[in-house]
Enzyme design. Sequence first.
Site, PDB file in Angstrom:
ATOM      1  NE  ARG A   1     -41.695 -21.563  68.607  1.00 59.36           N
ATOM      2  CZ  ARG A   1     -42.507 -20.542  68.358  1.00 59.36           C
ATOM      3  NH1 ARG A   1     -42.359 -19.408  69.018  1.00 59.36           N
ATOM      4  NH2 ARG A   1     -43.448 -20.627  67.455  1.00 59.36           N
TER       5      ARG A   1
ATOM      6  CB  CYS B   1     -42.947 -19.662  50.897  1.00 62.20           C
ATOM      7  SG  CYS B   1     -43.549 -20.318  52.456  1.00 62.20           S
TER       8      CYS B   1
END
Length: 425
Positions: free
Chosen positions: A37, A261
């Site tokens: 990443r 979420c």
Amino acid sequence: MNNYKICVVGLGYVGLPLARLFSTKYVTIGFDMDQKRVDTLMVGHDVTLEVSDDLLQDAIHNHKFKCTTNLEEIRDCNVYIVAVPTPVDANNRPDLKPLRQASETVGKVISKGNIVIYESTVYPGVTEEECLPIVEHVSGLVFNVDFYAGYSPERINPGDKEHTVEKIKKVTSGSTPKIANIVDSLYNSVLVNGTHKAPSIKVAEASKIIENSQRDVNIAFMNELAKIFNAMGIDTHDVIDAASSKWNFIKLSPGLVGGHCISVDPYYLIQKAQIYGILPRIMFASRRLNDGMGSYIADQTIKCMNKKGIMVKDANILILGVTFKENCPDIRNTKVLDIYNTLREYTQNIKIYDPWANKDKVACKYNIKIISDFHVIQSQKYDAVILAVAHKQFADINIRTLLSKKGVIYDAKGVLPKDIIDARL
């Protein structure tokens, strides 16, 4: 403290946009455990597409932003911002492992006078009861004597190019009144629409958890209405449009509730509430109802096929979209998989087409092969096509041309013209 050097721990959907924003004003280092990443970011590309290549490359080239996996490179920072995931386990219990690991990381490098700010979504009390004791233990420093803390919950909406991090209003808080002012000023220095300073860290934590829990409950109500009206033969979207003519009606649509979420955060408050002897029945019911919508959509599609005399066993079915929401590559906790898995009980001939999702990541995470090339799905006709995600590319597809003679179209998003579909949620 006026000369901030900021470290953002965790460079995902939340951490990277925040780090890039702070780098416009302060020297900022992004820290992540994933070397791949970091390497990708340092050549100027964000695979999540939350930060454009131009913005990222500009931040790097201006020498105010870099990413690293090396602890030594963040040791001289004086503000540490933790933005790591807070998932749930297989039993929907909060998994604080990433947060605890991040707290250990901060504990290894934090110095006297420094501030650690948490952005990860948690139930009230996690910052002060779970995270800061770890920082104290690892660092050997005393909280609110040698170092200080704040909490400013993230409000990133993946794929949303309107409500970007610099434009949202942020809640801030601090472990002392003085630190609360410092944290508030720090965020205000880079935000267009300012902040709301909460009176305590626990209030700030609670504010975030109810933002998503409220949406979960409201969408669950719409999903329940969809089930009722579908059983009655009434179009739910027509009902919602009519009701929306009243000035104070809150217009929401039924649908799948996935992602990191809304489909996860309520479980954090549910667990904490039970510790205090409160059984949050509405939140429990909403979670169950929303988690069952993938199977419901699959069952409704099968019902449409049966009405047209289409044999469901071994039928050819196409699902459009696998990400948890439209126009972004985020596959976290996608409920499209529930549609797929329910249909797999009847047929193995299911294709999923998604031009946004990374097919290697889908294969690794869910052990499912998806198609990213539209020409591949045109090679056959389908007995059913389910629009599961409203990617902008799908608006240009003439779905009827993909169908067999009696094939059905099920619109799970309510965005297709009514005259071409057989049913919609």
